[in-house]
Write an enzyme that holds these catalytic residues in place. Sequence first.
Site, PDB file in Angstrom:
ATOM      1  N   ASP A  33       0.847  -1.192   0.000  1.00  0.00           N
ATOM      2  CA  ASP A  33       0.000   0.000   0.000  1.00  0.00           C
ATOM      3  C   ASP A  33       0.883   1.243   0.000  1.00  0.00           C
ATOM      4  O   ASP A  33       1.915   1.291   0.686  1.00  0.00           O
ATOM      5  CB  ASP A  33      -0.918   0.019   1.225  1.00  0.00           C
ATOM      6  CG  ASP A  33      -2.126   0.915   1.031  1.00  0.00           C
ATOM      7  OD1 ASP A  33      -3.248   0.387   0.913  1.00  0.00           O
ATOM      8  OD2 ASP A  33      -1.952   2.154   0.977  1.00  0.00           O
ATOM      9  N   ALA A  34       0.472   2.242  -0.774  1.00  0.00           N
ATOM     10  CA  ALA A  34       1.232   3.489  -0.872  1.00  0.00           C
ATOM     11  C   ALA A  34       0.934   4.435   0.287  1.00  0.00           C
ATOM     12  O   ALA A  34       1.567   5.480   0.407  1.00  0.00           O
ATOM     13  CB  ALA A  34       0.935   4.182  -2.201  1.00  0.00           C
ATOM     14  N   SER A  83     -10.840   5.671  -5.379  1.00  0.00           N
ATOM     15  CA  SER A  83     -12.219   5.177  -5.424  1.00  0.00           C
ATOM     16  C   SER A  83     -13.300   6.210  -5.167  1.00  0.00           C
ATOM     17  O   SER A  83     -14.478   5.834  -5.110  1.00  0.00           O
ATOM     18  CB  SER A  83     -12.382   4.041  -4.400  1.00  0.00           C
ATOM     19  OG  SER A  83     -12.187   4.520  -3.085  1.00  0.00           O
ATOM     20  N   THR A 123     -16.175  -2.999  -9.214  1.00  0.00           N
ATOM     21  CA  THR A 123     -17.331  -2.313  -8.649  1.00  0.00           C
ATOM     22  C   THR A 123     -18.545  -2.436  -9.558  1.00  0.00           C
ATOM     23  O   THR A 123     -18.408  -2.542 -10.789  1.00  0.00           O
ATOM     24  CB  THR A 123     -17.011  -0.824  -8.431  1.00  0.00           C
ATOM     25  OG1 THR A 123     -18.203  -0.103  -8.124  1.00  0.00           O
ATOM     26  CG2 THR A 123     -16.415  -0.194  -9.690  1.00  0.00           C
ATOM     27  N   ASP A 124     -19.726  -2.350  -8.961  1.00  0.00           N
ATOM     28  CA  ASP A 124     -20.944  -2.354  -9.768  1.00  0.00           C
ATOM     29  C   ASP A 124     -21.065  -1.115 -10.635  1.00  0.00           C
ATOM     30  O   ASP A 124     -21.845  -1.088 -11.598  1.00  0.00           O
ATOM     31  CB  ASP A 124     -22.186  -2.503  -8.881  1.00  0.00           C
ATOM     32  CG  ASP A 124     -22.335  -1.414  -7.825  1.00  0.00           C
ATOM     33  OD1 ASP A 124     -21.469  -0.528  -7.723  1.00  0.00           O
ATOM     34  OD2 ASP A 124     -23.340  -1.460  -7.075  1.00  0.00           O
ATOM     35  N   GLU A 125     -20.304  -0.073 -10.326  1.00  0.00           N
ATOM     36  CA  GLU A 125     -20.420   1.178 -11.083  1.00  0.00           C
ATOM     37  C   GLU A 125     -19.960   1.048 -12.527  1.00  0.00           C
ATOM     38  O   GLU A 125     -20.277   1.900 -13.357  1.00  0.00           O
ATOM     39  CB  GLU A 125     -19.657   2.296 -10.378  1.00  0.00           C
ATOM     40  CG  GLU A 125     -20.240   2.648  -9.025  1.00  0.00           C
ATOM     41  CD  GLU A 125     -19.727   3.963  -8.477  1.00  0.00           C
ATOM     42  OE1 GLU A 125     -19.548   4.909  -9.275  1.00  0.00           O
ATOM     43  OE2 GLU A 125     -19.489   4.044  -7.261  1.00  0.00           O
ATOM     44  N   TYR A 147     -14.176   7.721 -12.310  1.00  0.00           N
ATOM     45  CA  TYR A 147     -13.792   6.590 -11.462  1.00  0.00           C
ATOM     46  C   TYR A 147     -14.272   5.280 -12.067  1.00  0.00           C
ATOM     47  O   TYR A 147     -13.502   4.325 -12.240  1.00  0.00           O
ATOM     48  CB  TYR A 147     -14.370   6.756 -10.055  1.00  0.00           C
ATOM     49  CG  TYR A 147     -14.465   5.454  -9.295  1.00  0.00           C
ATOM     50  CD1 TYR A 147     -13.320   4.739  -8.948  1.00  0.00           C
ATOM     51  CD2 TYR A 147     -15.711   4.922  -8.936  1.00  0.00           C
ATOM     52  CE1 TYR A 147     -13.405   3.530  -8.275  1.00  0.00           C
ATOM     53  CE2 TYR A 147     -15.803   3.715  -8.250  1.00  0.00           C
ATOM     54  CZ  TYR A 147     -14.645   3.024  -7.919  1.00  0.00           C
ATOM     55  OH  TYR A 147     -14.731   1.827  -7.254  1.00  0.00           O
ATOM     56  N   ALA A 149     -15.117   4.636 -15.074  1.00  0.00           N
ATOM     57  CA  ALA A 149     -14.477   4.374 -16.365  1.00  0.00           C
ATOM     58  C   ALA A 149     -13.100   3.737 -16.183  1.00  0.00           C
ATOM     59  O   ALA A 149     -12.719   2.819 -16.927  1.00  0.00           O
ATOM     60  CB  ALA A 149     -14.360   5.677 -17.161  1.00  0.00           C
ATOM     61  N   LYS A 151     -12.141   1.916 -13.615  1.00  0.00           N
ATOM     62  CA  LYS A 151     -12.339   0.551 -13.132  1.00  0.00           C
ATOM     63  C   LYS A 151     -12.786  -0.369 -14.268  1.00  0.00           C
ATOM     64  O   LYS A 151     -12.365  -1.526 -14.345  1.00  0.00           O
ATOM     65  CB  LYS A 151     -13.366   0.532 -12.000  1.00  0.00           C
ATOM     66  CG  LYS A 151     -12.890   1.185 -10.718  1.00  0.00           C
ATOM     67  CD  LYS A 151     -11.685   0.492 -10.109  1.00  0.00           C
ATOM     68  CE  LYS A 151     -12.033  -0.859  -9.531  1.00  0.00           C
ATOM     69  NZ  LYS A 151     -10.853  -1.494  -8.860  1.00  0.00           N
ATOM     70  N   TYR A 204     -27.021  14.558  -1.838  1.00  0.00           N
ATOM     71  CA  TYR A 204     -27.111  15.096  -3.192  1.00  0.00           C
ATOM     72  C   TYR A 204     -28.535  15.041  -3.743  1.00  0.00           C
ATOM     73  O   TYR A 204     -29.275  14.077  -3.517  1.00  0.00           O
ATOM     74  CB  TYR A 204     -26.213  14.315  -4.141  1.00  0.00           C
ATOM     75  CG  TYR A 204     -24.740  14.648  -4.057  1.00  0.00           C
ATOM     76  CD1 TYR A 204     -24.307  15.976  -4.121  1.00  0.00           C
ATOM     77  CD2 TYR A 204     -23.771  13.649  -3.936  1.00  0.00           C
ATOM     78  CE1 TYR A 204     -22.956  16.284  -4.066  1.00  0.00           C
ATOM     79  CE2 TYR A 204     -22.418  13.943  -3.888  1.00  0.00           C
ATOM     80  CZ  TYR A 204     -22.019  15.268  -3.947  1.00  0.00           C
ATOM     81  OH  TYR A 204     -20.685  15.578  -3.893  1.00  0.00           O
TER      82      TYR A 204
END
Length: 309
Positions: A33-34, A83, A123-125, A147, A149, A151, A204
């Site tokens: 991990d960075a 993310s 992800t489901d996105e 994001y 796109a 993934k 939102y």
Amino acid sequence: MEILVTGGAGFIGSNFVHYMLKTYDDVQLTTLDALTYAGSRDNLEGTLDTARHRFVEGDVCNRELVADLVDGVDAVVNFAAESHVDRSINDSKPFVKTNVEGTQVLLDAAVGADLDRFLQVSTDEVYGEILDGSFGETDPLNPRNPYAATKAGADLLVQSYQETHDLPTVITRTCNNFGPRQHQEKLIPKLIRNAVRGDRLPIYGDGSNVREWIYVEDNCRALDTVLRSGEIGEVYNIGTGEEMTNLNVAKTIVDVVDASRDQITLVEDRPGHDQRYALDTSKLESMGWEPTWSFEEGIRETIEYYRPV
């Protein structure tokens, strides 16, 4: 089994590390991990003093380091990603670098290694929004924010390396996770913090956007199932069927912490805000996995984790 976990100091990655060490006595883990803003050694507290876990601070785009770490492990589980959708809208460059280039670096290293499994955590996105029904694993990808796109691009890279290099890859696409160790900028930790403090809870648009939620421990169990039993070259959706509007998520949190619903404040919607996500998880369920945490049980556990804020 020796596993390289990239992004293992982040939210889902660190929960996966804890889960695997708790569940199996024969697992050896290396976490890369960075330690950017969303990753923290604190998330790995209690795992760093065991001989079965090694932590390496470094960038998933560092080819020499990644090649060294991939060499000799049995599996790679790639959580490393930027993310946050809002951040990707403001500046997509780090998302392209980590999510796409980082995945490419890992895949290149994997080509020269003798892996049993390369698990890409997605992800489901990547599917985009769906107003009715649910997405299956063979539905086309239609990402609607930077994001998502990046993934989707990473998923396609993984699939291409499986086809052209015969890499033993599997992909998971998970709905929205919540639970301990999540960064405070994400929706549920932010709402909990603000509700307890008496601050406003920004939501939102009109709050009608629908998300499917999974408690992070259930996701870790699903990832473990796919890692050990998933079919090479396949994609697996991970979800619960528990859908809630963002407004109802806020109301639930306010009610549990005994705050005021007057704190909930509707704010200007963000660009490209998907209305609804939903996943068909029958493929994973046929392998014997099912969620064990309800949203209400999980949210109460999560609130207790964050309660002094």
